[in-house]
Every structure is written in C-alpha cells, then in structure tokens.
Write a protein that holds these residues in place. Sequence first.
Motif, PDB file in Angstrom:
ATOM      1  N   LEU A  11       0.809  -1.235   0.003  1.00 46.54           N
ATOM      2  CA  LEU A  11       0.036  -0.113   0.051  1.00 46.54           C
ATOM      3  C   LEU A  11       0.926   1.026  -0.043  1.00 46.54           C
ATOM      4  CD1 LEU A  11      -2.757  -0.688   2.721  1.00 46.54           C
ATOM      5  CD2 LEU A  11      -2.577  -1.128   0.211  1.00 46.54           C
ATOM      6  N   GLU A  12       0.302   2.431  -0.459  1.00 44.91           N
ATOM      7  CA  GLU A  12       1.080   3.576  -0.379  1.00 44.91           C
ATOM      8  C   GLU A  12       0.289   4.086   0.850  1.00 44.91           C
ATOM      9  OE1 GLU A  12       3.470   4.889  -1.908  1.00 44.91           O
ATOM     10  OE2 GLU A  12       3.680   2.971  -3.148  1.00 44.91           O
ATOM     11  N   ILE A  13       1.064   4.948   1.626  1.00 43.19           N
ATOM     12  CA  ILE A  13       0.695   5.617   2.864  1.00 43.19           C
ATOM     13  C   ILE A  13       0.982   6.690   3.015  1.00 43.19           C
ATOM     14  CG2 ILE A  13       0.455   5.022   5.474  1.00 43.19           C
ATOM     15  CD1 ILE A  13       1.215   2.400   4.904  1.00 43.19           C
ATOM     16  N   ALA A  14      -0.016   7.652   3.317  1.00 42.61           N
ATOM     17  CA  ALA A  14       0.283   9.174   3.312  1.00 42.61           C
ATOM     18  C   ALA A  14      -0.029   9.467   4.970  1.00 42.61           C
ATOM     19  CB  ALA A  14      -0.125  10.113   2.689  1.00 42.61           C
ATOM     20  N   VAL A  15       0.626  10.253   5.654  1.00 42.64           N
ATOM     21  CA  VAL A  15       0.208  10.554   7.167  1.00 42.64           C
ATOM     22  C   VAL A  15       0.267  12.089   7.454  1.00 42.64           C
ATOM     23  CG1 VAL A  15       2.615  10.110   7.892  1.00 42.64           C
ATOM     24  CG2 VAL A  15       0.511   9.886   9.639  1.00 42.64           C
ATOM     25  N   ASN A  16      -0.390  12.718   8.330  1.00 47.85           N
ATOM     26  CA  ASN A  16      -0.473  14.049   8.943  1.00 47.85           C
ATOM     27  C   ASN A  16      -0.984  14.228  10.367  1.00 47.85           C
ATOM     28  OD1 ASN A  16       0.374  16.607   9.372  1.00 47.85           O
ATOM     29  ND2 ASN A  16      -0.708  17.493   7.636  1.00 47.85           N
ATOM     30  N   GLY A  17      -0.271  14.137  11.367  1.00 46.37           N
ATOM     31  CA  GLY A  17      -0.881  14.253  12.602  1.00 46.37           C
ATOM     32  C   GLY A  17      -1.712  12.956  12.970  1.00 46.37           C
ATOM     33  N   ALA A 206     -10.668  10.443  23.705  1.00 53.19           N
ATOM     34  CA  ALA A 206      -9.740  10.568  25.020  1.00 53.19           C
ATOM     35  C   ALA A 206      -8.703  11.200  24.618  1.00 53.19           C
ATOM     36  CB  ALA A 206      -9.744   9.244  25.651  1.00 53.19           C
ATOM     37  N   HIS A 207      -8.296  11.584  23.382  1.00 47.44           N
ATOM     38  CA  HIS A 207      -7.138  12.210  23.168  1.00 47.44           C
ATOM     39  C   HIS A 207      -7.111  12.787  21.695  1.00 47.44           C
ATOM     40  CE1 HIS A 207      -2.897  12.629  23.600  1.00 47.44           C
ATOM     41  NE2 HIS A 207      -2.514  11.965  22.244  1.00 47.44           N
ATOM     42  N   ASP A 208      -7.674  13.881  21.740  1.00 48.96           N
ATOM     43  CA  ASP A 208      -7.704  14.594  20.349  1.00 48.96           C
ATOM     44  C   ASP A 208      -6.675  15.544  20.040  1.00 48.96           C
ATOM     45  OD1 ASP A 208     -10.321  13.573  19.593  1.00 48.96           O
ATOM     46  OD2 ASP A 208     -11.459  15.210  20.342  1.00 48.96           O
ATOM     47  N   ALA A 209      -5.582  14.709  19.350  1.00 49.48           N
ATOM     48  CA  ALA A 209      -4.291  15.346  19.199  1.00 49.48           C
ATOM     49  C   ALA A 209      -4.487  15.866  17.857  1.00 49.48           C
ATOM     50  CB  ALA A 209      -3.199  14.438  19.374  1.00 49.48           C
ATOM     51  N   ASP A 210      -3.961  17.010  17.473  1.00 51.69           N
ATOM     52  CA  ASP A 210      -3.567  17.769  16.128  1.00 51.69           C
ATOM     53  C   ASP A 210      -2.458  17.456  15.720  1.00 51.69           C
ATOM     54  OD1 ASP A 210      -6.467  18.285  15.739  1.00 51.69           O
ATOM     55  OD2 ASP A 210      -6.161  20.016  16.894  1.00 51.69           O
ATOM     56  N   SER A 211      -2.449  17.800  14.370  1.00 51.86           N
ATOM     57  CA  SER A 211      -0.870  17.672  13.720  1.00 51.86           C
ATOM     58  C   SER A 211       0.199  18.740  14.361  1.00 51.86           C
ATOM     59  CB  SER A 211      -1.175  17.892  12.173  1.00 51.86           C
ATOM     60  OG  SER A 211       0.161  18.062  11.672  1.00 51.86           O
ATOM     61  N   GLY A 212       1.147  18.492  14.415  1.00 47.99           N
ATOM     62  CA  GLY A 212       2.354  19.017  15.257  1.00 47.99           C
ATOM     63  C   GLY A 212       3.199  19.604  14.181  1.00 47.99           C
ATOM     64  N   LYS A 246       0.432  17.267  18.272  1.00 45.84           N
ATOM     65  CA  LYS A 246       0.330  18.201  19.733  1.00 45.84           C
ATOM     66  C   LYS A 246      -0.248  17.762  20.760  1.00 45.84           C
ATOM     67  CE  LYS A 246      -0.475  22.338  16.842  1.00 45.84           C
ATOM     68  NZ  LYS A 246      -1.209  23.612  16.146  1.00 45.84           N
ATOM     69  N   ASP A 247       0.163  17.885  21.965  1.00 48.59           N
ATOM     70  CA  ASP A 247      -0.556  17.411  23.033  1.00 48.59           C
ATOM     71  C   ASP A 247      -1.932  18.228  23.485  1.00 48.59           C
ATOM     72  OD1 ASP A 247      -1.435  16.654  25.752  1.00 48.59           O
ATOM     73  OD2 ASP A 247       0.300  17.264  26.675  1.00 48.59           O
ATOM     74  N   ASP A 253       3.515  21.703  23.010  1.00 50.40           N
ATOM     75  CA  ASP A 253       4.193  20.780  23.113  1.00 50.40           C
ATOM     76  C   ASP A 253       3.799  19.622  22.008  1.00 50.40           C
ATOM     77  OD1 ASP A 253       5.631  21.667  25.376  1.00 50.40           O
ATOM     78  OD2 ASP A 253       4.400  20.867  26.767  1.00 50.40           O
ATOM     79  N   VAL A 254       5.064  18.934  21.320  1.00 49.35           N
ATOM     80  CA  VAL A 254       4.769  17.908  20.476  1.00 49.35           C
ATOM     81  C   VAL A 254       5.426  16.933  20.737  1.00 49.35           C
ATOM     82  CG1 VAL A 254       4.386  19.848  18.599  1.00 49.35           C
ATOM     83  CG2 VAL A 254       6.640  18.710  18.617  1.00 49.35           C
ATOM     84  N   TYR A 255       5.054  15.689  20.256  1.00 45.47           N
ATOM     85  CA  TYR A 255       5.673  14.388  20.433  1.00 45.47           C
ATOM     86  C   TYR A 255       5.600  13.813  18.992  1.00 45.47           C
ATOM     87  CZ  TYR A 255       1.026  12.965  20.803  1.00 45.47           C
ATOM     88  OH  TYR A 255      -0.356  12.751  20.519  1.00 45.47           O
ATOM     89  N   ALA A 256       6.358  12.630  19.007  1.00 37.86           N
ATOM     90  CA  ALA A 256       6.084  11.925  17.743  1.00 37.86           C
ATOM     91  C   ALA A 256       5.278  10.721  18.011  1.00 37.86           C
ATOM     92  CB  ALA A 256       7.363  11.340  17.145  1.00 37.86           C
ATOM     93  N   ALA A 257       4.027  10.664  17.278  1.00 43.89           N
ATOM     94  CA  ALA A 257       3.299   9.389  17.393  1.00 43.89           C
ATOM     95  C   ALA A 257       3.852   8.354  16.648  1.00 43.89           C
ATOM     96  CB  ALA A 257       2.012   9.724  16.512  1.00 43.89           C
TER      97      ALA A 257
END
Length: 632
Positions: A11-17, A206-212, A246-247, A253-257
């Motif tokens: 598969l081809e996979i694209a990701v953002n946040g 429980a964890h609505d994180a947006d793209s960082g 984003k937390d 504050d950002v982290y890597a998923a």
Amino acid sequence: MSEQQPWLHDLEIAVNGPATALSTRSGQMGDGATGWIVDDRRILRSLHASLSDQDTVPVAASSSGPTSHFWGAARHLGDPGADPTVDVHQKTHVGLHELLVEITVSSRASEPVVTDLLVTVGADGIDLSEVKGGQITGTAPSIRLEEQVFWQDARHRTTVHPSPAPQAVEQLDPSRLLQTWPLRLNPGQSATVSLRFEAIRTRASAHDADSGAAACDWDGLEVTGDDAWRDLVQTNLTDLKHLLQKDPEAPEDVYAAAGTPWYLTLFGRDSIWAARMMLPYSPGLARGTLRTLARRQARSADPATAAEPGKMLHEVRREIYAHGEMELPTVYYGTVDATPLWIVLLHEAWEAGLDLGEVRELLPTLHAALDWQAEAVDASSDGFLRYVDHSGKGLSNQGWKDSGDSMRRADGSIAPAPIALLEAQAYAVQAAHGAAELLDALGEAGTQDWRAWGRSLAQRVRERFWVERDGERYLAMGLDAVGDPIDGVGSNMGHALGTGLLSDQEEKLVVERLTRPDMLRRFGIGTLSAENPAYNPTGYHTGSVWVHDTAIILRGMAQGGYSREADQVFDALVRLSARSQHRFPELIAGDPVGQDPVPYPAACRPQAWSAASAAVLLQHTQLRHTRQDLGG
C-alpha cells in the motif's frame, strides 16, 4: 475463514498528525486496510476512479510524509500500440482535518479523447481496531445529498467538496456515491478534478491530538552527499515531521506518534526513543515529549490500567482498544521501560542544552520516576526490574519485544513471564547514573545513593545474565519467571551498549556476538539468531529485522568506539534504504529474496523510531568524517 489482520506492504501510505490515507498502488481505496483514517476511525472506506468505466493500469507510485503520488495508464484510450498515450496522475494529500484528492487526465494521443471520469466514494465510520482485526461489521453511515454531500459517524461529520462540480451524481446504495465528469481532451491537453474531504469532530475522544508538523524544528537541516543519501535523510525526516502531534492538554508541546496506521498516537517508549535519536537536531521534540509524558505520569495504583505511582505510560488511545483477547484502556501503563527511558531522555536533553530551569520544573516527575524504579526493583523476588500483566487483558510481554512469543530459550521454547529483561536493567542503570548528575546540578540530595543503586543493579546483572554455552559467553535476553536465563541469542544485548551497564571487555563480547552472520543480516541486525530453532524470518520478534533496533545498536557501537563494526551496521541500513524507496519501514523479514529485502507484510510505514533512525545514520556520518579528518 476467520478474520485476519490486513497487510500493508503493497500500500501507499500518507500521514499527517492524527490522520492517514492508505491506497493501493493505483490510488484506489476499498479493500483491506485502505481508506482515510482520522482519530483512529476510518471515515472514508472507498475511493475508486475509472475512465469510461474501465480501471487504469498502475505504473508507478510513491509516498512521503502527507502525500502519495500515483501514475496510471489508460491503455483502453488513445492511440493503439505499446506506448501509453493517456495518463492518469493522482495526488492524495492528507491536510489538517482534510483529504485532498487531485486526479489529472493527460492525453498525448494523436486524436481527441472523449471519456467519462467516474469516481465512486464510500462512507465509513468503523473503529481502527475493527480495521486491524479484519472485522468489518455494522452498517456504514448513509451519505446525505443536500446542499453538500456529507455523512456522519460516531465522532465526525465528513463533507465532500468536488471541483469542478460533477455533471451527474448517483447514489449507488445508502453509503456509496458515484460522481461523473465528462472529459474531452485534444492532443496535449489535460483536465483536473479535485475532491476535498473535510472531517469535523462532533464528539470528543480521550485524546484529540492535532498535527504538530508546523512545530517541526529541523526543517532546513542541511544534508550533504549524493542524491541517495539526501533522499534517505530527507524522506525519513519528512515522515517523522508529519508524525508529530500536539499534546491536547498543552498544544505548544509536540511528540512523535508511534506509527501509522495502527499506532498513530502517543507511545511512551517509541516517542522517547524517537526524541533521543533526534536530540542533536531537535531539542523541541525532546522537550515536548518529556512534558507530554510527565503530565500523564501515574499518580496512583490501578491494576486495570497497569498504573503505579511514578510510572510512565505505554500508550494513549482515543477509545478502548480491543483486539482478540486484548483489551487496553484509553490510557495504559503496561510497559517496564518507558519510565527509566524518560529519565534517560531528561538527562540527555540537559546535556544537549536543555535549560536547568526547565529541568527543575520536571524535578517532581523525576523523583516520582526514580521512586517507581527503585520500588519496582525492591518488590521483585530477585532485585531486578520485572513486569507482570495483572489484568489478564494487557500485554504479556512489556518490553519493546511485546509479542507473546518473543522471549526464546536456546532450544527455541518460549520463556515464561514475568520477565526481567536485559535492556530494562540497562536503561535503569543508565537512568540512575544520569539522574545522579541531574540532582548534582540541581543541588539536590541523594546523588551518591543513586550511583550506588546503579552499580549494585549492574553487578547483579553481571552475576546472573551472562550465559556460557558451547565455549562462548554472551548476555541472555532476560531472566524468566523462575530466574533462569533466557539463553536464546537475541538483539536485546545490543541495547546495553553505551548505558554504563557493561565493562569495556563485556561490551567487546556483545559487539562481537552481534556482528556474526546469524545476527547481522544483509539489511540489519536480527531480533533472534538464525541458528535458533524458533527462528522465523517473518516472525514479529523471532527473526525479523527492525530498523530502530538496528539503529540503537549502531548508536551504542559508535559511542563505544567500535568503528569498524558500526560501519558494517550503518552499511546494512543504507542498503535497506536504497531498496525501500528511502522510506524505512517498521521492520522487514530477516532473510532477503535474492539481493532485495522481503517486507514484513503488516509493518507500519512510516514508524517514528524507524524514521528517526535516519538521524542516527546522519550522526554516524559526521563521526566518520571526524575520524577521517583525524586520520583514524
């Protein structure tokens, strides 16, 4: 036939946040794991484009970060002959709460081409755990045809914005829609149709994180070398950038998923390792990861979530995650190593320039983490850091090799849990010594006690973990439930390099053992020796090669001055990059096919600590150049 986890390797996979788009090589969605997934919920099940009701032939596809590109040929249109004269180019881009699909039909035929572009869209709303389990149950939401085309699932309203407007719209069934655009292309002409899918949250998870991605602090990093080398670094660091989140509790504050599609959320161990690897180039990622995890440090004991005071979490989910017999709560603490690794990251970030005032703000978290580490060791029967799943629904193995069959004896049998993992002891020793330095710098008491604690644990490992077999000496992967060494040869010992656990002579033995042909494979270091009876090249932790595991070992070798061996491991990962479109997967099979890597079919791409491994390779090239400048 029972449900099976869908495979991802083709598969081809694209990701953002928090969002990811998975397509076949032709750009279509509709089978297996394909679709647009947002907040761990697949909201677009199918997307199928054709010309005159015939599919195009996929020719090429490529993905990086948030974008996938596809090139297809409409062999049924245009001039006769072997050369295609009508091409279809598709771009799928994952934006902020939206998916943009652009389809461009180009003609180089000698006569005008008249055709219809047909695009079928299918609504969805199932949870990620159902996608992963191959359990497509329930009814998809109905598509509404009002002023806008939209549908509603349990947590999102999805709206479709086509441009230009289609000439015809037909509802094939309640959850599928066919849109038609008539095309007439003269020689040399192109026509583009765009569909923008917009997803609006209608109910909180429980964890609505947006793209960082916008907070990425390594953009503009200069990489010298040939095109292949620059592609390796830039492709993977672009992937990592778009895995940033984003937390929700502190968006600065950002982290890597951890990785897409199955782990597109905060994972303690994975996020910490990604931050450690990136530390020379991204102080912001380390700072954000430390703070995000500190906010969620356990304050009390709860067997259902595996929480214990001072413990760092294993993962955060947006909903309860149920898969087979496993059922994980939205915040789950079933990890033995995230807590010492958090301490190690704090110490390394301080060494790299994190302001002492910022370290002081995290001092209560540090003390609580140290107390958890000490109490966990004191509570064990033999003075080692162990784990056990009290809930019966959590992870049976709680190190990074967390599959139930990963801990193998030399005879191939599975060692019984709870396990005292070698690498967990190594991280704890490193954490104790690093914490002592931090406490010294902060003027806090207890530094000598922590140094003594680390030395004592290292001595116990020295007495219990070394295996003597067939005239050789090597480190066991761990101790089993009754305290016997798990004497299968595995990559675990490589994580002890550079931690302060081992003497120089002991590190030399580890490096020598890991660079034998049964462990150092063509594209990296295997999780389990190829000589073990349980070796399976496509076993998740029983013979496969993991990129991050190999990079961690490379890092330890380089830190210890084992330049020749580190170069061998470096070359293996560069070789893998050249044969995987420079996008590191989560893992591959331990054996090649011919000279090429064999995909692990269910591997995530991209995976944060695999992508961050490019930074380890970049650091190694800088060390290489320094050695050469010094004549070494």
